[in-house]
Structures are given as C-alpha cells and as structure tokens.
Design a protein around this motif. Structure first.
Motif, PDB file in Angstrom:
ATOM      1  N   GLY A  23       0.818  -1.202   0.000  1.00  0.00           N
ATOM      2  CA  GLY A  23       0.000   0.000   0.000  1.00  0.00           C
ATOM      3  C   GLY A  23       0.854   1.254   0.000  1.00  0.00           C
ATOM      4  O   GLY A  23       2.087   1.201   0.075  1.00  0.00           O
ATOM      5  N   HIS A  24       0.196   2.381  -0.069  1.00  0.00           N
ATOM      6  CA  HIS A  24       0.904   3.660  -0.110  1.00  0.00           C
ATOM      7  C   HIS A  24       0.074   4.701   0.621  1.00  0.00           C
ATOM      8  O   HIS A  24      -1.151   4.742   0.477  1.00  0.00           O
ATOM      9  N   VAL A  25       0.745   5.564   1.389  1.00  0.00           N
ATOM     10  CA  VAL A  25       0.069   6.607   2.150  1.00  0.00           C
ATOM     11  C   VAL A  25       0.695   7.956   1.813  1.00  0.00           C
ATOM     12  O   VAL A  25       1.925   8.100   1.843  1.00  0.00           O
ATOM     13  N   THR A  26      -0.161   8.925   1.500  1.00  0.00           N
ATOM     14  CA  THR A  26       0.279  10.288   1.247  1.00  0.00           C
ATOM     15  C   THR A  26      -0.210  11.182   2.374  1.00  0.00           C
ATOM     16  O   THR A  26      -1.399  11.173   2.711  1.00  0.00           O
ATOM     17  N   GLY A  27       0.695  11.936   2.960  1.00  0.00           N
ATOM     18  CA  GLY A  27       0.331  12.931   3.963  1.00  0.00           C
ATOM     19  C   GLY A  27       0.372  14.307   3.336  1.00  0.00           C
ATOM     20  O   GLY A  27       1.337  14.656   2.655  1.00  0.00           O
ATOM     21  N   LEU A  28      -0.684  15.088   3.555  1.00  0.00           N
ATOM     22  CA  LEU A  28      -0.775  16.441   2.996  1.00  0.00           C
ATOM     23  C   LEU A  28      -0.839  17.445   4.127  1.00  0.00           C
ATOM     24  O   LEU A  28      -1.640  17.303   5.050  1.00  0.00           O
ATOM     25  N   ASP A  29       0.016  18.484   4.061  1.00  0.00           N
ATOM     26  CA  ASP A  29      -0.053  19.545   5.058  1.00  0.00           C
ATOM     27  C   ASP A  29       0.341  20.866   4.419  1.00  0.00           C
ATOM     28  O   ASP A  29       1.146  20.907   3.474  1.00  0.00           O
ATOM     29  N   LEU A  30      -0.219  21.942   4.980  1.00  0.00           N
ATOM     30  CA  LEU A  30       0.033  23.290   4.455  1.00  0.00           C
ATOM     31  C   LEU A  30       1.400  23.820   4.863  1.00  0.00           C
ATOM     32  O   LEU A  30       2.029  24.596   4.131  1.00  0.00           O
TER      33      LEU A  30
END
Length: 305
Positions: A23-30
C-alpha cells in the motif's frame, strides 16, 4: 490512503503500517515545518511506503480518483473554505472509496462572542468548527453516501487546557463567560464515515446552484437605519459558486463599522459565511435561522466614519 492535514504524521504512520508494503500513504499539510517533521518521523519509523506533500486541502495536488481512502483528524474546521476542502476530498476518492473524518463540531449560538472572536479559538479548532448537522449535509452535498456518525465525545474547557493552542487568556475568557454547568461540554468531537458511490451507481447532481450574481439591496432593511445597514443575498448559491469571493469584495466596499445582513439558504454557505467573516476581522452579531434561510448580521471591522 491520503491523510488531509497530516501534521507531524502520526496518522500517516498508523495508516502506513495498516496498508502494508503493497500500500501507499500520502500525507498532505500546508506547513513546510510539519511536512519536514512528518518525513523525519516516517524515516525514523523505517517506513518506505509514505510520501509527504506540501499543499492546501482546498486544492489537493492529486488527480481525480487517486486514492482508496481519505482520513483527516481535526483539520477541516481550520479551513475558511470548508466546502471546497470537502469537495477536494471527494474528488480524489476513487469510486467506492471511503472517507473517515474526525473533527470538532460546535453550535456557534452556544458560545459567547468573546470566545468566538478570540484568535486562539480559531487555531484551537473551536471558532471555525461547523455544527454537526451542517457537516453531515455538506458531506452529502459533495456527493458522498452512506454518511454515518460513528462516535461522539464531549469536549470541554478542561480538554482545551490540555492543548497549547488554547492560550491562558483564552482559557480565562472561557471560564468567566461560559456558564460553569456547560464547562464539561462546550463542543463535540465526532468521527464520521462516508463513501464515494460506486462507478455504476446512478449519477447524482451534487451542485445545482444557479449561476447568479449578487446585487446589494439599495433600500434600508430597517427604517431610520439608512446609513448603517446593507444587505447581501446569497440565495441558493454554494460557496463553490464564488460567494466567498463576492462577499469579500462587498464587505471591502462598505464603510468601516457598517452593519450588514447576509441571507443564504445553501448548507455550505451557512457553514462558511460566519467563519469567513470572523477570519476577515468582522464581527458576527447575530445568526437567525427561519425555515431554510439563515440570516447573519455582520458588523464590518473598524470604527464608523
């Protein structure tokens, strides 16, 4: 999996272990600082299936149908364009994909203005929070289905004191302006799940607002108040139809200290307009709902000229 507003990455690490090496996880933050911290934490945890991306939740830098699941923990309330953020979450979900959202919900009428207008109340996830009913309507508005509240937890003044974002002066304001019997539960933390419809599901019209420009009403709303009240009707327009942009320009065009009345019927606009007004420094003096219409009285910032 996409974690919207990943911060230091704790939920990214948990999700990465859950999905495994395939699997793959993307973290998004400003914030670049948070992205750097999340990358460091992923490296120290030895996880190779993690990517941290800097960007806005209102403009997620991923293509359509990019992920199987979206998670977000205590972040949507920080957006001044909540419907736009939820639209983006729905956009990147593949057909049949799932969303799990935990956030603070609050009824603005239950908190005194001294709390709602305090800058730390926004960063502490209180002043910008939606009411639960508005959040659920908004999720349906962006096209998600099977919307369900899985958990509700009261959030009180003592809970606020555990978080550094709630400054000592804000905590003092809370203790002195909120009745003591309400201290244990000034807000509710909810966990909500929803699903993107399957590809073969009947097509739904999720945005049906007409493309109508707003025209300020020239006559006064109340007799004898010709120079102090201006009215703006958003009608059925949603925030995605440019209401926020038009309101910004309209508020900027009226004299400082002008009392304005904004009426709206779209659920997303009802949720976002009071938050937008406070973010711009204006004062929300009253919110009254009559049927499906919300009437917001907003005093523009500055002393009357």
């Amino acid at each position: 999996v996409l974690d919207v507003g990943c911060g230091g990455g704790i939920d990214v690490l948990l999700a990465a272990r859950r999905v495994g090496g395939d699997g793959h996880v993307t973290g998004l933050d400003l914030l670049p600082e948070m992205c750097a911290r999340a990358r460091t934490n992923a490296e120290e945890a030895g996880l190779r299936n993690v990517e941290i991306v800097e960007g806005e939740m209102e403009a997620i830098p991923l293509p359509d149908d990019a992920v199987d699941a979206v998670i977000s923990n205590g972040v949507i309330n920080l957006s001044a364009r909540k419907m736009r953020a939820l639209f983006e979450c729905a956009r990147v979900l593949r057909p049949g994909g799932h969303l799990c959202l935990t956030d603070v919900t609050i009824d603005e009428r239950d908190l005194p203005p001294e709390v709602l207008l305090h800058p730390a109340a926004w960063s502490g996830c209180a002043a910008g929070a939606m009411a639960e009913r508005a959040l659920l309507r908004a999720l349906g508005r962006v096209g998600l289905v099977d919307i369900e509240v899985r958990e509700r937890h009261p959030f009180g003044v003592a809970d606020c004191a555990r978080f550094p974002l709630f400054t000592p002066d804000l905590l003092e304001v809370m203790r002195t302006t909120i009745p003591p019997d309400r201290h244990p539960a000034i807000a509710t933390v909810v966990t909500v799940t929803a699903r993107q419809p399957d590809k073969d599901a009947p097509e739904r019209e999720v945005v049906a607002s007409p493309e109508v420009r707003n025209t300020p009403v020239s006559p006064p709303v109340l007799k004898g108040m010709e120079n102090t009240i201006r009215e703006f009707s958003a009608g059925d327009r949603a925030c995605g139809d440019g209401v926020g942009r038009d309101l910004r320009a309209w508020w900027a065009s009226v004299p400082p200290g002008t009392r304005t009345v904004v009426t709206m019927r779209d659920p997303s606009t009802k949720a976002d307009v009071p938050s937008l007004a406070r973010m711009l420094g204006h004062t929300v003096e009253d919110l009254t709902e009559n049927g499906d219409t919300l009437r917001a009285v907003v005093r523009t910032k500055g002393d009357p000229t």
